[in-house]
Write a protein that holds these residues in place. Sequence first.
Motif, short mmCIF file in Angstrom:
data_model
loop_
_atom_site.label_atom_id
_atom_site.label_comp_id
_atom_site.label_asym_id
_atom_site.label_seq_id
_atom_site.Cartn_x
_atom_site.Cartn_y
_atom_site.Cartn_z
N ASP A 306 0.81 -1.22 0.00
CA ASP A 306 0.00 0.00 0.00
C ASP A 306 0.85 1.27 0.00
O ASP A 306 0.32 2.38 -0.16
CB ASP A 306 -0.91 0.03 1.24
N VAL A 307 2.14 1.15 0.19
CA VAL A 307 3.02 2.31 0.28
C VAL A 307 3.22 2.92 -1.10
O VAL A 307 3.70 2.27 -2.02
CB VAL A 307 4.39 1.92 0.89
N VAL A 308 2.81 4.18 -1.25
CA VAL A 308 2.93 4.86 -2.55
C VAL A 308 4.27 5.58 -2.68
O VAL A 308 4.70 5.92 -3.78
CB VAL A 308 1.77 5.86 -2.77
N TRP A 309 4.92 5.82 -1.56
CA TRP A 309 6.23 6.49 -1.59
C TRP A 309 6.89 6.26 -0.24
O TRP A 309 6.22 6.22 0.80
CB TRP A 309 6.04 7.99 -1.82
N SER A 310 8.17 6.06 -0.26
CA SER A 310 8.95 6.02 0.97
C SER A 310 10.19 6.87 0.78
O SER A 310 10.67 7.05 -0.34
CB SER A 310 9.34 4.58 1.33
N TYR A 311 10.68 7.41 1.86
CA TYR A 311 11.91 8.19 1.78
C TYR A 311 12.68 8.03 3.08
O TYR A 311 12.13 7.63 4.11
CB TYR A 311 11.63 9.67 1.49
N SER A 312 13.96 8.32 3.02
CA SER A 312 14.82 8.12 4.16
C SER A 312 15.92 9.15 4.17
O SER A 312 16.40 9.58 3.11
CB SER A 312 15.43 6.71 4.10
N GLY A 313 16.32 9.58 5.34
CA GLY A 313 17.41 10.53 5.49
C GLY A 313 18.32 10.12 6.62
O GLY A 313 17.91 9.41 7.55
N VAL A 314 19.56 10.55 6.55
CA VAL A 314 20.55 10.22 7.58
C VAL A 314 20.76 11.44 8.46
O VAL A 314 21.17 12.50 7.98
CB VAL A 314 21.88 9.77 6.97
N ARG A 315 20.47 11.30 9.73
CA ARG A 315 20.66 12.39 10.68
C ARG A 315 22.09 12.34 11.20
O ARG A 315 22.53 11.32 11.73
CB ARG A 315 19.69 12.26 11.85
N PRO A 316 22.82 13.43 11.09
CA PRO A 316 24.19 13.47 11.61
C PRO A 316 24.19 13.87 13.07
O PRO A 316 24.30 15.04 13.42
CB PRO A 316 24.86 14.54 10.73
N LEU A 317 24.06 12.90 13.96
CA LEU A 317 23.93 13.19 15.39
C LEU A 317 25.29 13.10 16.09
O LEU A 317 26.18 12.35 15.68
CB LEU A 317 22.96 12.19 16.04
N ILE A 318 25.43 13.86 17.14
CA ILE A 318 26.63 13.78 17.96
C ILE A 318 26.64 12.45 18.69
O ILE A 318 25.64 12.07 19.32
CB ILE A 318 26.67 14.95 18.96
N ASP A 319 27.72 11.72 18.61
CA ASP A 319 27.83 10.43 19.29
C ASP A 319 28.11 10.68 20.77
O ASP A 319 29.23 11.00 21.17
CB ASP A 319 28.95 9.59 18.67
N ASP A 320 27.04 10.57 21.56
CA ASP A 320 27.16 10.82 22.99
C ASP A 320 27.21 9.54 23.81
O ASP A 320 27.04 9.55 25.02
CB ASP A 320 26.02 11.73 23.47
N GLY A 321 27.41 8.41 23.11
CA GLY A 321 27.52 7.13 23.81
C GLY A 321 26.20 6.48 24.13
O GLY A 321 26.16 5.47 24.84
N SER A 322 25.10 7.03 23.62
CA SER A 322 23.78 6.45 23.88
C SER A 322 23.70 5.04 23.30
O SER A 322 24.23 4.77 22.21
CB SER A 322 22.68 7.32 23.27
N GLY A 323 23.03 4.16 24.02
CA GLY A 323 22.92 2.79 23.55
C GLY A 323 22.05 2.65 22.32
O GLY A 323 22.42 2.01 21.34
N LYS A 324 20.87 3.28 22.34
CA LYS A 324 19.92 3.17 21.23
C LYS A 324 19.99 4.40 20.34
O LYS A 324 20.21 5.51 20.85
CB LYS A 324 18.50 2.99 21.76
N PRO A 325 19.79 4.26 19.04
CA PRO A 325 19.83 5.42 18.15
C PRO A 325 18.86 6.51 18.55
O PRO A 325 19.17 7.70 18.45
CB PRO A 325 19.48 4.83 16.77
N GLU A 326 17.65 6.12 19.00
CA GLU A 326 16.64 7.13 19.33
C GLU A 326 17.01 7.93 20.57
O GLU A 326 16.43 8.99 20.84
CB GLU A 326 15.26 6.48 19.53
N ALA A 327 17.98 7.43 21.36
CA ALA A 327 18.38 8.13 22.58
C ALA A 327 19.51 9.13 22.32
O ALA A 327 19.83 9.94 23.19
CB ALA A 327 18.82 7.14 23.65
N ALA A 328 20.14 9.08 21.14
CA ALA A 328 21.24 10.00 20.83
C ALA A 328 20.71 11.43 20.80
O ALA A 328 19.62 11.70 20.30
CB ALA A 328 21.88 9.64 19.50
N THR A 329 21.49 12.35 21.31
CA THR A 329 21.04 13.74 21.41
C THR A 329 20.78 14.36 20.05
O THR A 329 21.48 14.07 19.07
CB THR A 329 22.05 14.61 22.18
#
Length: 494
Positions: A306-329
């Motif tokens: 059902d997906v008519v379009w998908s897109y993706s981007g790379v966020r350049p986050l500061i590596d603060d040692g967070s375990g999970k990607p969503e927790a990175a500042t």
Amino acid sequence: MTETLYDIAIIGGGVNGCGIARDAAGRGAKVLLLEQGDLAGGTSSASTKLIHGGLRYLEHYEFALVREALSERERLWSIAPHIIRPMRFVLPHVKGLRPRWLLRLGLFLYDHIGGRRALPATESINLHRHPAGKPLKAGFGPAFVYSDGWVDDARLVVLNARDAADRGATILTRTPVDGLERRGAEWQIRSGASRFRAKAVVNAAGPSVLDMLGRAGEKTERRMRLVRGSHIVVPRLFDHAYAYFFQIPDGRIFFAIPYQDDFTLIGTTDRDHEGPLSEVKASAEEIAYLCEAANAYFAKAIAPADVVWSYSGVRPLIDDGSGKPEAATRGYSFDLDLDLQGAAPLLSVFGGKITTYRHLAKDAVEKLAGLVPSLTGRDWTATAPLPGGDFPMQGIEDLKAGLARSHSFLDAATVDRIARAYGTLARTWLGGASDMAMLGTHFGHGLTAAEVDYLMTREWATCAQDVLWRRTKLGLRLDSGQVEKLEQYMGEKR
């Protein structure tokens, strides 16, 4: 070699780079911006398209970041009321996940720490009776409704570049930087056979910031975490104006947002990106993950088909040692490097999010102020409208009504699209046209030669992809024949 010596050369035509170019040009600097592809061609056009404080960042104790972002919401709405608008978000309570008291406490902070004035406050609702409950599965009752904003992210970038150019900046797209070298008190910048000179360089290359430092022969102990965020667009799952903020049992969240009238935007994921930046796309696993997440809430099930379009981007986050990607500042910081004589500064930008781009730009320019003598004046971007945004922040309906009266041959959907893309500048290319034929070739869905010519001459569009997926979102609507016709027209114009 060009004779021009620029005060500041900015590498990167995303939201941070264009924001810095605008601010610096408005303070008197001679600015050059170099972008290897199209403006907003990467991460800055692949966001969830929200101007928001980041409610979930409160869980990670990012209070300063949330406060800064919240303070920018209404400020950005006021300077760009055509491309930014308020939106109400529905956050259902789900048994077994975050408790209701925690949600309410978070929303209380969200309402009060950022200087909210025009946006409505949070309210409690019952989804059994509220319109937002109708498209959801049975079983959802208590929920909260809070305020944030929606933005046309790619147009935000382009309008910052346009304003910078109007204030004297030189904006060059399709100009990759191959080399950077300090020579005396200035920088020599190489792009193919072209050479540029600048007293200072701002490295706003986003995910490529470390690579650009390497080309300049500079070293840093900074580490970046490249996190891929993917989104899907499906046929409309609900017909009201509310958006949704949903929780997932794995602790993450996702949004479901009304998109381009006939669609629903669902996202985002958070995955560490390890491949080349030239190959950023939503994986089959991510698409299935988002479909599964949506199916836990909506009565109408969706599948990858059902997906008519998908897109993706790379966020350049500061590596603060967070375990999970969503927790990175999602915060930002700078590295400032000078030569031994304290000249030829190189300012590198790390991190950031679209909501705080203007504040980031102000901070970046102020870091250079004592090093680039031509930079004068104080923060000015907080109140100066972006191009086309010189009307009241709640005046979009009046603008649309005026366009409908003066150009009655345009259908309601086209009037809405044009007003929300160009604001008061729509009249510059609509002119005195009294019928569609006067706007030239019609490529479909209200896109005409007059608009395309404007995008090519004033907004750096060079191909159909630039027009259809960044300057407009008509790529969701034009068929292959119409796209081919547009590409041929633009090719003849180039």
